[in-house]
Design an enzyme around this catalytic site. Structure first.
Site, short mmCIF file in Angstrom:
data_model
loop_
_atom_site.label_atom_id
_atom_site.label_comp_id
_atom_site.label_asym_id
_atom_site.label_seq_id
_atom_site.Cartn_x
_atom_site.Cartn_y
_atom_site.Cartn_z
NE ARG A 134 -15.01 65.77 -53.44
CZ ARG A 134 -15.88 64.91 -52.88
NH1 ARG A 134 -16.33 65.14 -51.69
NH2 ARG A 134 -16.26 63.84 -53.53
CG PHE A 177 -17.49 71.08 -45.56
CD1 PHE A 177 -17.45 71.91 -44.45
CD2 PHE A 177 -16.30 70.64 -46.10
CE1 PHE A 177 -16.25 72.27 -43.89
CE2 PHE A 177 -15.09 71.02 -45.55
CZ PHE A 177 -15.06 71.83 -44.44
CB ALA A 190 -24.64 70.85 -55.92
CG ASN A 191 -25.90 76.05 -53.53
OD1 ASN A 191 -26.36 75.54 -54.54
ND2 ASN A 191 -25.77 77.36 -53.37
CE1 TYR A 192 -29.88 70.31 -48.71
CE2 TYR A 192 -28.08 71.70 -47.95
CZ TYR A 192 -28.78 70.50 -47.90
OH TYR A 192 -28.34 69.50 -47.09
CD GLU A 202 -20.86 62.49 -42.14
OE1 GLU A 202 -20.12 62.53 -43.15
OE2 GLU A 202 -21.78 61.68 -41.99
#
Lengths: 202, 1257
Positions: B354, B407, B441-443, B501
């Protein structure tokens, strides 16, 4: 403590041969026989010099200088010349190191003094390039030792040396001194020989 | 009791000593302050004297203690063995001559060791000193000291304290070898030692063969290090460090030999032969290495370090040959867990990385939006001063920070709306027990406590139903591209921080809240991903606002809310405050920004360093001066792999490095860059660190890195590989310990400029070709509407031309808008000839100037070349000038533009180049040493600046008065002549009627002829022309001659200044002409500030001249009357040499002057320095004296002859130098000319005798 065991003579010769090796490398670089990429910058006695990178070239210079060492030790070598010849094998330029090692020199050997003087050679060489004309294309070069007497076929590498068949100039050459040093243990003079004007016309 | 006292006293002393040691910096500071406060009371001048005094006292104490030790029998805590020994009574001098220094914690303690030394006649040093200490005692060393052992130990043996105990036990000094610190003895514990190798020597023929080979190495390494097959010998640290290293190297060789032997034990004899053969190489290399480093040792630390390169290379060679041997023996290698089974490991690694994606995305972005944003940002806020006042900054600027919400996850799940409210994380491996790290990780997942950087197995433990998805790099790219399209649409000033960003500077645009909303909406519409935005007055605040806004929101910190916002913000929220810094601050009871604000800037800077302190101070006040800027230029390009790196042998490393170099090379090429500096970083398992927790991770490592600079910028895999292998070898690592390798290329250059630089020494090749065809200089004036850049282009173009051996140089004088003149030196006679053969060129008048004007610069200058530089003139419409070129035999036509006076750097450079060329070309003979050349170059630089700085009248030549006479004087003669000739030539053409010019011409022609300079026929022609042009003015001819030399020596080129005009001649002119001259001169000399200081000196000359006129005959008569006969004596002996006295007593003024000069300047060593003195300040007598007595010449030349004879054998350099100086002198003075002519035959004869050739003059 290990230094004291060696004779000052041996030390001088060692320093001298080492210097010769570096200087020959540097001269070959300065004359641009090989692309600059074939060399890399190093420091010798705190002077930036160029040292050949290809092992063959490096070994050639190294082995020659090493085998010269025994003869310098015996005070048989008068001159060491780096001869650049054109494609017809006619010399166009000679860098001559004229050596004179004082064999009887016995007192304390001041390595620093000699090195200081030898350093000047390298500095001078690095700026000497501007005073030389470029060599013609297809140049060849060789290292020639001028002996006071022919090296015998002793086992110490004498057989490596062959009598040279380098063509010589008809006329006395023009000499451009590069640098000289004279000290008690050691005299070294470096000068460049070029064919004389009349020779060039021939 | 007595025991207690004895052991306590030194203890307390030791404590004091260590105190002093520890607080070294404090004491120093305190001392200096106190000494400044109370001057008289300070007993010690400085810290150094204090320390030396202290050491002296400690030694005294130690000695007195040692004297008392036996009678007191104070030491009872000796081990029993030594007690026995001491009982025998002969223990006293055991450690005689040994002086130890104890470093760090030891068992037995340093106190005990000290007592041993007291008891057994040794010495104990409290402070390390290379002179006094003979052994360093320590049990373990910090890593830094091991790595830098040489600087730490200064070549002294570093031994374990057990050595002392055992020595006492054995009652003799044991060899330090076995007591050497392990970490020094061999870098890695599993390596076998030389001794094991030699011990199996007799086992088989194979081994004994190699054994002898190594004997060769060892015996040749010098008498003092004969190995004898003893490891202990090898480690004998009495020898210098360098030797030890060599031996260690031979040791590594032997170890690998051992490996091979073990593997190839069952191979037949034939293979063994090969093996032997292979080994000769390393042996030889070792020998060389030994010699060199031995020498390095002799000449000091510097050299040693330099030779490290040598060594490392040899090492590389060794490993090469080792590899070769191994492969030839075709030993099957076992790879237990090396991921390098995968031949394409590096590619796959980066394919799945990544970080790599983010890194390379930058390139992509830069290419995509190159130029789009940068220009607009440039010069945006030039008017806004970056005041430190928060409110004013916030008032003036509005920044939006846009950040995509998680993201990496949201991009992946945008096609799976069903996953929207489920916990999802992105990771390259979904093995639930794996140690892969979660990248995002998502919320919902974050709600479970899942954070980026967590291992998957931990995450799964927190949230068993966590859905783990792989990366989708192409989708990321696509979304990021959309994102930036949108951002750039709304705002010109975008600074991309990452793929997800960015900062936007929306100052001056309408409502920022509205913009942010629109952007976010559009992002969601296009990409189906949400973004958050923070709006504030600067980058810092906007970023913190975004944090507050997340997820999927926006937050505006208005300028008046800043203080409120920051007041209770935890310091951890501040960017740049990490866990360590946070902890430090928490320890100071600082938890939020308002607390932080109460600390002064000075205190912060003191506690955290100036940068961090500054940052904290500013950030806590919401101040951030950074501006939105487009992407920065690359500083370095590289690749690093720290995961899955495991090697078994050097071949693996080689393979890996090859792949890594390939990757880096591709990246370089991708970025169109080449670099000159190559850094290799290696992570090496920290000693004692176990397998890392993360599978195949790097664990706890030591980082080692080293850089090498190569001569020409490179992006080639081969070069990178060669260097990186060299560097790797220089680390002397056990490959099994390597956990990560990174390769970086720095000192980047764009590829275009690389191409230009690739031709070695562009200038030099140009200079060289110049010297082939001297003096074919022509002038071009280029019309150049653009400034700097275009000129630069031209110069670059020329460099290319130079590369092609077509040497010419455009030289621009001044960067005004009008004409920009360039002088071009055309050295391509041959080339031109050839191209002209190709077909007749149309006459220059047939060329359409408008067409020419429209041509690109390159083509134009090429055409220009064909027309010998007349085309550009032609275009610029300066018909006169081009006409002037057709004047035959004019070699230098020099034209000065109407510059605006702004100093153009190019000008300076090119002038330098020009002069350098001139030096090489024309001054080969007179140029002495390089130093001189340098000063000359400096002078030229000054000249160049002067020329530029002066506002010139619209005349063709810079008026000579504009030239600094002091500079001119410093120029080598030939160069001066050239300048002078050019002036005379131009003047001859221009103003035939001016008597001054005539005068001038006379000067130049005279001096020209006095130089025997066969190579410069052209000059003569020029001068011939010049003199013919003034032949209608014959009355000046004869009279100018006697002043010529003087003028030449003074200010050659200052032809139009009054000082140039001989008063005598002036007086003899008709009065009207006199007046004319006097009137006309000032007009040619504009009053320009830089030259004012030059003028007085000229006036002085003028005065001297005036006086001089009456003198010369007299002095010459004197010379003529008396004159000593000289005889063959040794002039040069004695101090001062005999000749000095001889000359002083001589009746000849000149000889007296020489002698005077010798004594005055104390140039006692050589004649060359004397001549040098004479050149720099030649007494007028030499110049003016025309009637020279033969005897003084003889005398002087006899001296020189003798000197030459003496020196020629061993210092031809000095002889050469003298002769060249003479040569310079002889153009100034008849006297020296005569001497010169006298000595030359002797000189050449001598040189011929010794060297078989003639000295080049």
């Amino acid at each position: 403590m290990d230094r004291s065991k060696r004779s000052p003579q041996g030390e001088i010769v060692r320093t001298l041969t080492e210097f010769l090796e570096v200087a020959i490398n540097f001269v070959v670089y300065v004359r641009g026989i090989y692309p600059a990429e074939a060399f890399e910058r190093r420091r010798y006695m705190n002077i930036p010099v160029q040292c050949a990178r290809p092992p063959i070239l490096r070994d050639y210079i190294h082995s020659i200088v090493q085998s010269l060492q025994t003869y310098i030790d015996k005070d048989m070598v008068e001159r060491v010349a780096i001869i650049f010849s054109d494609k017809n094998q006619i010399p166009v330029e000679k860098f001559v190191f004229r050596l004179n090692v004082n064999k009887s020199f016995k007192s304390d050997f001041l390595a620093n003094d000699v090195e200081y003087a030898l350093r000047a050679f390298l500095i001078k060489l690095s700026v000497f390039e501007s005073r030389l004309q470029p060599l013609p294309d297809d140049c060849a070069w060789e290292i020639v030792g001028y002996f006071k007497q022919l090296p015998g076929n002793s086992s110490d590498g004498g057989q490596l040396w062959i009598p040279t068949d380098t063509k010589h100039w008809q006329q006395p050459p023009l000499i451009t001194p590069v640098k000289s040093m004279s000290s008690e243990p050691l005299d070294v003079q470096l000068y460049v020989e070029h064919p004389s004007e009349s020779e060039r016309k021939l | 009791m007595s025991h207690g006292r004895a052991s306590l006293r030194p203890n307390s002393k030791r404590k004091r000593a260590s105190d002093g040691n520890r607080t070294l910096g404090m004491v120093w500071g305190a001392n200096s302050v106190s000494s400044s406060k109370s001057k008289g009371s300070a007993a010690f001048k400085d810290f150094g004297s204090y320390m030396s005094e202290k050491e002296r006292k400690l030694r005294l104490q130690f000695q007195s203690e040692a004297e008392n030790s036996l009678p007191n029998d104070a030491i009872t805590d000796l081990p029993s063995t030594s007690e026995n020994v001491s009982g025998t009574g002969n223990s006293n001098g055991l450690f005689g001559g040994i002086s130890i220094f104890v470093d760090g914690f030891t068992i037995p303690s340093n106190q005990e060791l000290r007592n041993y030394m007291i008891r057994y006649g040794g010495r104990y040093e409290n402070y390390f000193s290379r002179e006094r200490v003979t052994h360093i005692i320590c049990s373990n060393l910090p890593n830094s000291k091991i790595k830098n052992l040489r600087s730490f130990s200064r070549g002294l043996p570093v031994v374990k304290p057990q050595w002392i105990v055992d020595c006492i036990g054995a009652n003799k000094i044991l060899h330090v070898g076995p007591y050497q610190l392990e970490c020094l003895a061999n870098e890695c514990p599993q390596q076998q030692r030389l001794s094991t190798f030699f011990s199996v020597k007799s086992n088989s023929l194979t081994e004994s063969n190699i054994g002898t080979e190594f004997k060769v190495v060892s015996t040749c390494s010098g008498p003092e290090s004969s190995l004898n097959g003893e490891t202990s010998e090898r480690k004998n640290d009495c020898y210098s460090k360098s030797q030890e290293e060599i031996l260690q190297e031979s040791h590594t060789v032997s170890t690998s030999a051992q490996n091979i032997l073990a593997k190839g034990a069952n191979l037949n004899e034939e293979n063994v032969q090969i093996l032997n053969h292979e080994f000769q190489i390393p042996c030889l290399l070792n020998l060389k290495e030994y010699d060199i480093s031995n020498h390095g040792d002799a000449c000091g630390e510097n050299e040693i370090s330099e030779y490290d390169i040598f060594r490392s290379e040899n090492n590389e060679d060794i490993s090469n040959s080792m590899e070769a041997t191994e492969s030839r023996l075709s030993i099957t290698k076992y790879r237990s867990h090396s991921t390098l089974e995968d031949a394409n490991f590096v590619e796959n690694y980066f394919k799945n990385s990544r970080l790599h994606f983010i890194g390379t995305w930058r390139n992509r972005y830069r290419k995509r939006f190159a130029g789009k944003s940068s220009e607009e940002i440039q010069g945006q806020y030039t008017g806004v001063d970056s005041s430190s006042n928060t409110t004013s900054v916030a008032d003036s600027r509005v920044i939006i920070h846009v950040d995509m919400d998680c993201f990496f996850v949201s991009v992946v799940i945008r096609k799976h709306p069903e996953l929207n409210d489920k916990p999802v994380a992105v990771c390259h491996s979904d093995n639930p027990k794996g140690t892969a790290e979660i990248s995002s990780a998502n919320y919902p997942a974050r709600g479970h406590g899942i954070r980026a950087g967590m291992f998957v197995r931990d995450a799964k433990a927190l949230c068993p139903h966590l859905c783990i998805l792989p990366y989708d790099f192409s989708a990321y790219e696509e979304v990021a591209d959309h994102l930036y399209d949108i951002l750039h649409k709304h705002c010109n000033r975008v600074q991309a921080l990452s793929c997800d960003e960015a900062y936007l500077d929306v100052t001056g645009l309408h409502d920022p809240d509205h913009i942010a909303l629109a952007i976010r909406q559009e992002i969601f519409d296009v990409t189906k991903c949400t973004a958050s935005a923070g709006i504030a007055g600067n980058l810092l605040l906007s970023r913190m606002a975004t944090k507050r806004a997340k997820p999927n929101g926006q937050f505006h910190i208005r300028s008046k809310e800043v203080n409120e916002f920051l007041a209770y913000l935890p310091i951890s929220e501040l960017p740049g405050v990490g866990p360590t810094l946070q902890e430090k601050l928490n320890n100071q009871n600082v938890h939020n920004c308002s607390q932080l604000r109460s600390i002064s800037k000075d205190v912060l800077q003191r506690d955290f360093g100036s940068k961090t302190g500054d940052m904290l101070w500013h950030y806590s006040r919401g101040i951030d001066h950074r501006q939105v800027q487009s992407a920065m230029e690359h500083k370095s390009i590289g690749a690093e792999v720290n995961w899955g790196v495991r090697f078994n042998n050097s071949e693996d490393v080689h393979h890996f490095l090859m792949k890594l170099c390939n990757e880096v090379s591709l990246r370089l090429q991708g970025a169109c860059m080449r670099g000159r500096m190559i850094t290799l970083k290696v992570k090496k398992r920290k000693k004692g660190a176990g397998e890392p927790a993360k599978y195949m991770g790097c664990g706890i490592c030591d980082n080692i890195s080293h850089s090498v600079t190569v001569p020409s910028a490179t992006d080639s895999t081969d070069v990178l590989l060669r260097i990186s292998r060299q560097l790797f070898a220089s680390f002397h690592l056990d490959v099994k310990e390597v956990r990560g390798i990174g390769l970086q290329v720095l000192k980047l250059e764009a590829v275009e400029s690389c191409h230009q630089g690739s031709g070695k020494n562009v200038l030099k090749s140009w200079l060289a070709s110049m010297s082939k065809t001297p003096n074919s200089c022509e002038l071009v004036s280029i019309s150049n509407e653009e400034n700097g850049a275009a000129v630069c282009n031209l110069l670059q173009k020329n460099q290319l031309l130079l590369d092609m051996k077509d040497s010419n140089l455009m030289r621009d004088n001044g960067s005004g808008k009008g004409l920009q003149n360039a002088e071009r030196y055309d050295a391509k006679v041959k080339w031109k000839g050839k191209s002209l053969e190709g077909g007749p060129l149309p006459h220059i008048s047939q060329l359409d100037p408008t067409v020419l004007a429209c041509l690109p610069q390159e083509i134009l200058s090429e055409i220009n070349d064909f027309y010998n530089g007349k085309v550009l003139d032609y275009i610029s419409g300066n018909g006169k000038v081009s006409e002037r070129y057709s004047v035959p035999n004019m070699d230098v036509a020099y034209r000065q533009s109407t510059g605006t006076g702004s100093t153009s750097r190019h000008l300076g450079d090119s002038v330098l180049e020009e002069h350098k060329r001139k030096n090489t070309e024309g001054d080969l003979k007179t140029m002495d040493c390089d130093k001189r050349q340098k000063t000359e170059l400096k002078d030229h630089e000054e000249l160049a600046q002067d020329v530029v700085a002066s506002t010139t009248y619209s005349v063709d030549v810079p008026t000579p008065s504009q030239l600094d006479p002091s500079v001119l004087l410093a120029l080598p003669l030939s160069l001066r002549l050239e300048i002078q000739q050019h002036y005379s030539a131009t003047n001859a053409v221009k103003k035939k009627n001016s008597p001054v010019n005539v005068q001038r011409k006379e000067t130049s022609s005279r001096s020209q002829f006095s130089v025997s300079n066969p190579g410069k026929g052209i000059h003569k022609k020029v001068l011939g022309k010049a003199s013919s042009s003034n032949s209608h003015n014959p009355e000046f001819m004869g009279k100018s001659i006697d002043i010529v030399d003087r003028q030449t020596s003074n200010d050659d080129a200052v032809s139009l200044s009054l000082s140039q005009v001989d008063i005598k001649i002036l007086q003899e002119l008709p009065t009207d002409i006199q007046r004319y001259i006097k009137d006309s001169l000032p007009a040619h000399r504009p009053v320009v500030a830089p030259h004012e200081n030059a003028l007085p000196c000229k006036r002085e000359d003028y005065d001297i001249l005036n006086i001089e006129i009456n003198e010369p005959t007299n002095s010459c008569v004197k010379v003529g009357l008396k004159g000593d006969t000289c005889c063959e004596r040794s002039f040069c002996k004695g101090n001062p040499p005999e000749w000095v006295n001889d000359f002083r007593l001589s009746s000849c003024v000149l000889l007296q002057l020489i002698s005077e000069c010798y004594c005055k300047d104390d140039c006692s060593k050589s004649l060359s320095s004397l001549l040098l003195c004479l050149i720099s300040s030649l007494p007028e007598e030499f110049v003016s004296c025309t009637d020279i007595k033969e005897q003084s010449v003889t005398k002087c030349s006899d001296l020189l002859k003798q000197y030459i004879r003496e020196k020629v054998k061993y210092d031809i350099e000095e002889v050469h130098f003298c002769v060249r100086l003479l040569k310079r002198l002889n153009v100034k003075s008849e006297f020296w000319l005569a001497i010169y002519n006298t000595i030359i035959p002797t000189l050449q004869a001598n040189v011929g005798e010794t060297y078989g050739g003639n000295l080049k003059l």
